[in-house]
Design an enzyme around this catalytic site. Structure first.
Site, PDB file in Angstrom:
ATOM      1  CG  ASN A 161      -1.669   1.256   1.435  1.00 40.02           C
ATOM      2  OD1 ASN A 161      -1.799   2.042   0.507  1.00 40.02           O
ATOM      3  ND2 ASN A 161      -2.194   1.466   2.639  1.00 40.02           N
ATOM      4  CD1 TRP A 162       3.429   0.883  -2.622  1.00 36.59           C
ATOM      5  CD2 TRP A 162       3.668   1.938  -4.585  1.00 36.59           C
ATOM      6  NE1 TRP A 162       4.172   0.072  -3.429  1.00 36.59           N
ATOM      7  CE2 TRP A 162       4.335   0.693  -4.647  1.00 36.59           C
ATOM      8  CE3 TRP A 162       3.683   2.770  -5.702  1.00 36.59           C
ATOM      9  CZ2 TRP A 162       5.019   0.271  -5.789  1.00 36.59           C
ATOM     10  CZ3 TRP A 162       4.355   2.352  -6.840  1.00 36.59           C
ATOM     11  CH2 TRP A 162       5.008   1.119  -6.880  1.00 36.59           C
ATOM     12  CE  LYS A 163       0.399   3.396   4.752  1.00 30.90           C
ATOM     13  NZ  LYS A 163       0.186   3.512   6.178  1.00 30.90           N
TER      14      LYS A 163
ATOM     15  CG  HIS B  15      -5.716   1.599   5.056  1.00 28.90           C
ATOM     16  ND1 HIS B  15      -5.281   2.546   5.951  1.00 28.90           N
ATOM     17  CD2 HIS B  15      -4.696   0.728   4.887  1.00 28.90           C
ATOM     18  CE1 HIS B  15      -4.028   2.258   6.293  1.00 28.90           C
ATOM     19  NE2 HIS B  15      -3.653   1.165   5.662  1.00 28.90           N
TER      20      HIS B  15
ATOM     21  CD  GLU C 202      -2.818   5.272   6.779  1.00 26.22           C
ATOM     22  OE1 GLU C 202      -2.803   5.387   5.537  1.00 26.22           O
ATOM     23  OE2 GLU C 202      -1.869   4.786   7.426  1.00 26.22           O
TER      24      GLU C 202
ATOM     25  CD  GLU D  32      -3.421  -2.951   7.209  1.00 29.35           C
ATOM     26  OE1 GLU D  32      -2.301  -3.195   6.767  1.00 29.35           O
ATOM     27  OE2 GLU D  32      -4.027  -1.890   6.988  1.00 29.35           O
TER      28      GLU D  32
ATOM     29  N   GLY E 217       2.310   1.891  10.752  1.00 30.58           N
ATOM     30  CA  GLY E 217       3.227   3.025  10.624  1.00 30.58           C
ATOM     31  C   GLY E 217       3.908   3.400  11.927  1.00 30.58           C
TER      32      GLY E 217
ATOM     33  CB  SER F  44       5.171  -2.139  12.014  1.00 32.45           C
ATOM     34  OG  SER F  44       4.678  -0.848  12.290  1.00 32.45           O
TER      35      SER F  44
ATOM     36  N   GLY G  11       2.840  -1.336   4.296  1.00 34.34           N
ATOM     37  CA  GLY G  11       2.853   0.091   3.983  1.00 34.34           C
ATOM     38  C   GLY G  11       4.273   0.563   3.733  1.00 34.34           C
ATOM     39  N   GLY G  12       4.892   1.149   4.763  1.00 42.00           N
ATOM     40  CA  GLY G  12       6.204   1.773   4.628  1.00 42.00           C
ATOM     41  C   GLY G  12       7.236   0.936   3.890  1.00 42.00           C
TER      42      GLY G  12
HETATM   43  C1  PEP Z   1      -0.686  -0.100   5.920  1.00 38.57           C
HETATM   44  O1  PEP Z   1      -0.694   1.065   5.587  1.00 38.57           O
HETATM   45  O2  PEP Z   1      -1.598  -0.855   5.544  1.00 38.57           O
HETATM   46  C2  PEP Z   1       0.411  -0.564   6.761  1.00 38.57           C
HETATM   47  C3  PEP Z   1       0.344  -1.781   7.242  1.00 38.57           C
HETATM   48  O3  PEP Z   1       1.447   0.305   6.996  1.00 38.57           O
HETATM   49  P1  PEP Z   1       2.866  -0.042   7.688  1.00 38.57           P
HETATM   50  O4  PEP Z   1       3.366  -1.320   7.062  1.00 38.57           O
HETATM   51  O5  PEP Z   1       3.732   1.140   7.351  1.00 38.57           O
HETATM   52  O6  PEP Z   1       2.617  -0.194   9.142  1.00 38.57           O
END
Ligand code: PEP
Length: 254
Positions: free
Chosen positions: A9-11, A94, A96, A164, A170, A210, A231-232
């Site tokens: 997920n590149w957000k 998601h 966010e 999640e 994050g 994470s 994500g990251g």
């Molecule tokens: C996400 O945005 O779905 C996510 C899991 O982010 P991260 O891996 O950065 O915690």
């Protein structure tokens, strides 16, 4: 056996050029990895370019969100008919989106119904906040999110759920493999109540929060966890590739 699925997920990151470079770097690194399904979800504006950059590779493409209506006066929104020719997957609910854009279990439900009606494969996100976990409400929150989210949805074994925990996204504070495994087992039980045991058994449920190259093995070694929503670490080709390879190695040993 369920095929692990690793999605990035590149957000709201990457310019168009960075997106294409990252797609190409991923093709070089993971196109030939077998036994794992992979996808990336860049921003809407780059989907066309990403599609071209990934063409012919095994890496799938997804969107990060969609509106449930086919079209209409919804300024700034993107509907399912705009996505079907571009992507296979769509992330829905998601945290966010729930936290910053007022998405509810009910809007997630409309989006899931609409996505499936348009042959898009949803990656449906659920998870509790830190306060909810500390108050002992994790299962109740997940039960509400899954029951309302899947209400009336023609759920098939091709749909994906991402567990999640909001406190892990994050933050660098991942759940433990055991914690995630236990909670995902609970979610699978909820899917079984709603859609039946055989569909629940086929439904892939990812862990997200994470995940990085260093901790990926801890999750993929767990029997209930079918990959990750990342994500990251998905914004770095080497990190994402290492996560994909970790899933492939564990799968090869299973
Ligand atoms: C996400 O945005 O779905 C996510 C899991 O982010 P991260 O891996 O950065 O915690």
């Amino acid at each position: 056996m369920r095929t692990p699925f690793i999605a990035g997920n590149w957000k709201m990151f990457t310019t168009a050029t960075e997106c294409v470079d990252l797609c190409r770097a991923l093709v070089e690194r993971i196109d030939k990895v077998s036994g794992v399904e992979t996808a990336v979800c860049p921003p809407f504006t780059h989907l066309d370019r990403a599609r071209a950059a990934l063409e012919g590779s095994s890496i799938g493409l997804g969107a990060q969100n969609m509106h449930w209506e086919e079209q209409g006066a919804f300024t700034g929104e993107v509907g399912p008919r705009m996505l079907t020719s571009l992507v296979r997957y769509v992330i829905i609910g998601h945290s966010e989106r729930r936290q910053f854009f007022c998405e509810t279990d009910e809007t997630c439900n409309k989006k899931l119904i609409s996505a499936l009606a348009h042959n898009l494969a949803p990656i449906f996100c659920v998870g509790e906040t830190r306060d909810e976990r500390e108050a002992g409400h994790t299962n109740a929150v997940l039960a509400r999110q899954v029951r309302v989210g899947l209400n009336g949805v023609p759920w098939t074994g091709d749909c994906v759920i991402a567990y999640e925990p909001v406190w892990a996204i994050g933050t660098g504070l991942a759940a433990t493999g055991e914690q995630a495994n236990e909670t995902i087992g609970y979610i699978r039980g909820l899917v079984a109540e709603i859609a039946g045991a055989s569909i629940a058994e086929r439904t892939r449920i990812q862990y997200g929060g994470s995940v990085k190259a260093e901790n990926a093995q801890e999750f993929f070694g767990q029997p209930e966890i079918d990959g990750a929503l990342v994500g990251g670490a998905s914004l770095d080709a080497d990190s994402f590739a290492a996560i994909v390879r970790a899933a492939a190695e564990i799968r090869a040993k299973a």
